[in-house]
Design a protein around this motif. Structure first.
Motif, PDB file in Angstrom:
ATOM      1  N   ASN A   1      53.982  65.045  38.836  1.00 57.51           N
ATOM      2  CA  ASN A   1      53.771  63.864  38.002  1.00 57.51           C
ATOM      3  C   ASN A   1      55.090  63.174  37.681  1.00 57.51           C
ATOM      4  O   ASN A   1      55.144  61.963  37.562  1.00 57.51           O
ATOM      5  CB  ASN A   1      53.054  64.249  36.714  1.00 57.51           C
ATOM      6  N   GLU A   2      56.174  63.961  37.530  1.00 57.85           N
ATOM      7  CA  GLU A   2      57.472  63.374  37.222  1.00 57.85           C
ATOM      8  C   GLU A   2      57.995  62.551  38.392  1.00 57.85           C
ATOM      9  O   GLU A   2      58.633  61.535  38.200  1.00 57.85           O
ATOM     10  CB  GLU A   2      58.464  64.468  36.857  1.00 57.85           C
TER      11      GLU A   2
ATOM     12  N   ALA B   1      56.184  58.870  38.450  1.00 58.84           N
ATOM     13  CA  ALA B   1      56.057  58.251  37.129  1.00 58.84           C
ATOM     14  C   ALA B   1      55.477  56.845  37.252  1.00 58.84           C
ATOM     15  O   ALA B   1      55.826  56.090  38.151  1.00 58.84           O
ATOM     16  CB  ALA B   1      57.412  58.202  36.449  1.00 58.84           C
TER      17      ALA B   1
ATOM     18  N   SER C   1      54.985  53.489  34.925  1.00 55.41           N
ATOM     19  CA  SER C   1      55.405  52.859  33.673  1.00 55.41           C
ATOM     20  C   SER C   1      54.218  52.157  33.008  1.00 55.41           C
ATOM     21  O   SER C   1      53.197  51.861  33.644  1.00 55.41           O
ATOM     22  CB  SER C   1      56.519  51.847  33.933  1.00 55.41           C
TER      23      SER C   1
ATOM     24  N   ARG D   1      46.683  58.614  42.707  1.00 53.29           N
ATOM     25  CA  ARG D   1      46.989  59.429  41.526  1.00 53.29           C
ATOM     26  C   ARG D   1      45.787  59.526  40.598  1.00 53.29           C
ATOM     27  O   ARG D   1      45.534  60.567  39.991  1.00 53.29           O
ATOM     28  CB  ARG D   1      48.196  58.824  40.816  1.00 53.29           C
TER      29      ARG D   1
ATOM     30  N   ASP E   1      44.193  62.711  38.269  1.00 49.54           N
ATOM     31  CA  ASP E   1      44.719  62.676  36.902  1.00 49.54           C
ATOM     32  C   ASP E   1      43.676  62.061  35.964  1.00 49.54           C
ATOM     33  O   ASP E   1      43.667  60.854  35.739  1.00 49.54           O
ATOM     34  CB  ASP E   1      46.018  61.872  36.869  1.00 49.54           C
TER      35      ASP E   1
END
Length: 78
Positions: free
Chosen positions: A3-4, A7, A9, A32, A36
């Protein structure tokens, strides 16, 4: 893919909801979303808010500005 390393925004989330992201980035976010559920829920809430705002305010979007808000025209020679 962590996930990092992926990222997203706040600006990208809003652009995604508004349909303003480039196709490649949109596809990445959609991929994603499949994995998620928290992000999917958040984006769903933004879609709901967007819909509510359009339903509430679109009808007045093109109304003329009331004369009391237009101000006085500039006077010449004063």
């Amino acid at each position: 893919m962590s996930n990092e390393a992926f990222a997203i925004s706040e600006e990208e989330i809003h652009a995604y909801v508004d349909g303003m992201l480039p196709d490649a980035r949109r596809a990445e976010i959609e991929q994603r979303l499949e994995h998620d559920p928290q992000l999917a829920q958040r984006i769903s809430q933004y879609y709901a808010l967007n819909h509510m705002l359009h339903a509430r305010y679109d009808r007045v979007l093109n109304e003329p500005l009331p004369s009391r808000l237009r101000g006085e025209p500039a006077r010449r020679g004063a």
